[in-house]
Motif scaffolding. Structure first.
Motif, PDB file in Angstrom:
ATOM      1  N   ARG A   1       0.819  -1.215   0.000  1.00  0.00           N
ATOM      2  CA  ARG A   1       0.000   0.000   0.000  1.00  0.00           C
ATOM      3  C   ARG A   1       0.851   1.262   0.000  1.00  0.00           C
TER       4      ARG A   1
ATOM      5  N   GLN B   1      -6.709 -12.713  -3.444  1.00  0.00           N
ATOM      6  CA  GLN B   1      -5.485 -11.947  -3.701  1.00  0.00           C
ATOM      7  C   GLN B   1      -5.789 -10.511  -4.153  1.00  0.00           C
TER       8      GLN B   1
ATOM      9  N   ASP C   1       2.364   1.974  -3.182  1.00  0.00           N
ATOM     10  CA  ASP C   1       2.552   2.142  -4.635  1.00  0.00           C
ATOM     11  C   ASP C   1       3.585   1.218  -5.265  1.00  0.00           C
TER      12      ASP C   1
ATOM     13  N   PRO D   1      -8.987  -6.399  -7.519  1.00  0.00           N
ATOM     14  CA  PRO D   1      -9.246  -4.944  -7.610  1.00  0.00           C
ATOM     15  C   PRO D   1      -7.977  -4.135  -7.910  1.00  0.00           C
ATOM     16  N   PHE D   2      -6.861  -4.634  -7.395  1.00  0.00           N
ATOM     17  CA  PHE D   2      -5.571  -3.969  -7.666  1.00  0.00           C
ATOM     18  C   PHE D   2      -5.291  -3.962  -9.168  1.00  0.00           C
TER      19      PHE D   2
HETATM   20  C1  LIG Z   1      -1.439  -7.209  -4.319  1.00  0.00           C
HETATM   21  C2  LIG Z   1      -0.112  -6.473  -4.123  1.00  0.00           C
HETATM   22  C3  LIG Z   1       0.890  -6.929  -5.160  1.00  0.00           C
HETATM   23  C4  LIG Z   1      -0.399  -4.971  -4.294  1.00  0.00           C
HETATM   24  O1  LIG Z   1       0.800  -4.243  -4.104  1.00  0.00           O
HETATM   25  P1  LIG Z   1       0.819  -2.874  -3.270  1.00  0.00           P
HETATM   26  O2  LIG Z   1       2.152  -2.298  -3.392  1.00  0.00           O
HETATM   27  O3  LIG Z   1       0.303  -3.154  -1.910  1.00  0.00           O
HETATM   28  O4  LIG Z   1      -0.287  -2.015  -4.062  1.00  0.00           O
HETATM   29  P2  LIG Z   1      -0.324  -0.432  -4.372  1.00  0.00           P
HETATM   30  O5  LIG Z   1       0.110   0.319  -3.153  1.00  0.00           O
HETATM   31  O6  LIG Z   1       0.405  -0.161  -5.618  1.00  0.00           O
HETATM   32  O7  LIG Z   1      -1.902  -0.260  -4.564  1.00  0.00           O
HETATM   33  C5  LIG Z   1      -2.513   0.336  -5.703  1.00  0.00           C
HETATM   34  C6  LIG Z   1      -4.007   0.371  -5.480  1.00  0.00           C
HETATM   35  O8  LIG Z   1      -4.532  -0.968  -5.388  1.00  0.00           O
HETATM   36  C7  LIG Z   1      -5.187  -1.173  -4.141  1.00  0.00           C
HETATM   37  N1  LIG Z   1      -4.846  -2.534  -3.684  1.00  0.00           N
HETATM   38  C8  LIG Z   1      -3.618  -3.008  -3.448  1.00  0.00           C
HETATM   39  N2  LIG Z   1      -3.684  -4.304  -3.091  1.00  0.00           N
HETATM   40  C9  LIG Z   1      -4.986  -4.630  -3.099  1.00  0.00           C
HETATM   41  C10 LIG Z   1      -5.681  -5.837  -2.812  1.00  0.00           C
HETATM   42  N3  LIG Z   1      -5.044  -6.963  -2.439  1.00  0.00           N
HETATM   43  N4  LIG Z   1      -7.018  -5.845  -2.941  1.00  0.00           N
HETATM   44  C11 LIG Z   1      -7.679  -4.711  -3.313  1.00  0.00           C
HETATM   45  N5  LIG Z   1      -7.061  -3.527  -3.598  1.00  0.00           N
HETATM   46  C12 LIG Z   1      -5.738  -3.500  -3.492  1.00  0.00           C
HETATM   47  C13 LIG Z   1      -4.610  -0.119  -3.219  1.00  0.00           C
HETATM   48  O9  LIG Z   1      -5.491   0.202  -2.159  1.00  0.00           O
HETATM   49  C14 LIG Z   1      -4.418   1.052  -4.163  1.00  0.00           C
HETATM   50  O10 LIG Z   1      -5.650   1.694  -4.388  1.00  0.00           O
HETATM   51  P3  LIG Z   1      -5.761   3.315  -4.568  1.00  0.00           P
HETATM   52  O11 LIG Z   1      -4.948   3.633  -5.782  1.00  0.00           O
HETATM   53  O12 LIG Z   1      -7.209   3.554  -4.724  1.00  0.00           O
HETATM   54  O13 LIG Z   1      -5.167   3.890  -3.317  1.00  0.00           O
HETATM   55  C15 LIG Z   1       0.446  -6.713  -2.674  1.00  0.00           C
HETATM   56  O14 LIG Z   1      -0.510  -6.290  -1.748  1.00  0.00           O
HETATM   57  C16 LIG Z   1       0.815  -8.162  -2.378  1.00  0.00           C
HETATM   58  O15 LIG Z   1       1.924  -8.593  -2.669  1.00  0.00           O
HETATM   59  N6  LIG Z   1      -0.117  -8.921  -1.778  1.00  0.00           N
HETATM   60  C17 LIG Z   1       0.103 -10.303  -1.336  1.00  0.00           C
HETATM   61  C18 LIG Z   1       0.354 -11.288  -2.461  1.00  0.00           C
HETATM   62  C19 LIG Z   1      -0.578 -11.136  -3.646  1.00  0.00           C
HETATM   63  O16 LIG Z   1      -1.799 -11.078  -3.505  1.00  0.00           O
HETATM   64  N7  LIG Z   1       0.024 -11.088  -4.842  1.00  0.00           N
HETATM   65  C20 LIG Z   1      -0.689 -10.974  -6.080  1.00  0.00           C
HETATM   66  C21 LIG Z   1      -0.718 -12.323  -6.715  1.00  0.00           C
HETATM   67  S1  LIG Z   1      -1.715 -12.333  -8.178  1.00  0.00           S
END
Ligand SMILES: CC(C)(COP(=O)(O)OP(=O)(O)OC[C@H]1O[C@@H](n2cnc3c(N)ncnc32)[C@H](O)[C@@H]1OP(=O)(O)O)[C@@H](O)C(=O)NCCC(=O)NCCS
Length: 151
Positions: A84, A115, A86, A118-119
Motif C-alpha cells: 500500500r 489476492q 505504490d 481490484p488492484f
Molecule cells: C497485491 C499487491 C501486489 C499490491 O501491491 P501494493 O504495493 O500493496 O499495491 P499499491 O500500493 O500499488 O496499490 C494500488 C491500489 O490498489 C489497491 N490494492 C492493493 N492491493 C490490493 C488488494 N489486495 N485488494 C484490493 N485492492 C488492493 C490499493 O489500495 C491502491 O488503491 P488506490 O490507488 O485507490 O489507493 C500486494 O498487496 C501483495 O503482494 N499482496 C500479497 C500477495 C498477492 O496477492 N500477490 C498478487 C498475486 S496475483
C-alpha cells in the motif's frame, strides 16, 4: 480424422519423473506450434526483484515471461511492510513498459479471489475468464490488458 490402430505403449503416471522429461515433451510441442505460428521473437524473462536494503536479499518482486508477444506475469509479491505504498503499481508499470518496448500485444495473469483482482482492475486489467471453486471456497480469475491493436 482417420483413427490409427491402438499403440502398444506402456503408460504410467509419475509424480517424480526423471530429469529431462519435461523438456522432452516441451521441445516437440514447441516445434509443432512453430509450424502453425511461424518463427517468433525469443522467449524473454522479465524479473523485477525487490531487495532488502540492508542484506541485498531478494524479498519479493515480479516474475514474468514474454512469449508469443504477450507478457505473462506469473508471480507478484510485495512484503507486507511495503504494501500500500505504490510499490506493486510501480512493478506492474515497469513490466508494462518492458512489454511495450519488446513489442507485446498485451499482458495477462491470473489471481485468486483472496489476492488482488481490484488492484489489477485499477491498473486497467479486465477479466476474460474465471474458475469457480479453485481452490474450493474461492475462485481463480484470469485478467488481461491489451497494449496495442494486434489481433
Ligand atoms: C497485491 C499487491 C501486489 C499490491 O501491491 P501494493 O504495493 O500493496 O499495491 P499499491 O500500493 O500499488 O496499490 C494500488 C491500489 O490498489 C489497491 N490494492 C492493493 N492491493 C490490493 C488488494 N489486495 N485488494 C484490493 N485492492 C488492493 C490499493 O489500495 C491502491 O488503491 P488506490 O490507488 O485507490 O489507493 C500486494 O498487496 C501483495 O503482494 N499482496 C500479497 C500477495 C498477492 O496477492 N500477490 C498478487 C498475486 S496475483
Amino acid at each position: 480424422m482417420k483413427k490409427r490402430a491402438r499403440q502398444s505403449v506402456k503408460l504410467k503416471v509419475q509424480s517424480k519423473p526423471k530429469a529431462g522429461t519435461r523438456d522432452a515433451i516441451l521441445e516437440p510441442l514447441v516445434a509443432f506450434n512453430r509450424k502453425a505460428v511461424g518463427p517468433q521473437k525469443k522467449y524473454r524473462v522479465v524479473a523485477i526483484p525487490i531487495e532488502d536494503p540492508k542484506t541485498g536479499q531478494v524479498i519479493g518482486g515480479l516474475w514474468g515471461e514474454i512469449w508469443y508477444r504477450w507478457l505473462f506475469v506469473e508471480l507478484l509479491f510485495i512484503p507486507e511492510k511495503m504494501r500500500r505504498s505504490d510499490l506493486g503499481t510501480r512493478l506492474i508499470k515497469l513490466a508494462e513498459r518492458e512489454a511495450r518496448a519488446y513489442g507485446c500485444v498485451g499482458i495477462w495473469l491470473d489471481t485468486f479471489s483472496f489476492q488482488a483482482k481490484p488492484f489489477y482492475n485499477k491498473l486497467g486489467f479486465r477479466e476474460f475468464g474465471m474458475i469457480k471453486g479453485f481452490p474450493p471456497g474461492h475462485s481463480r480469475h484470469y485478467l488481461c490488458k491489451r497494449l496495442s491493436g494486434g489481433r
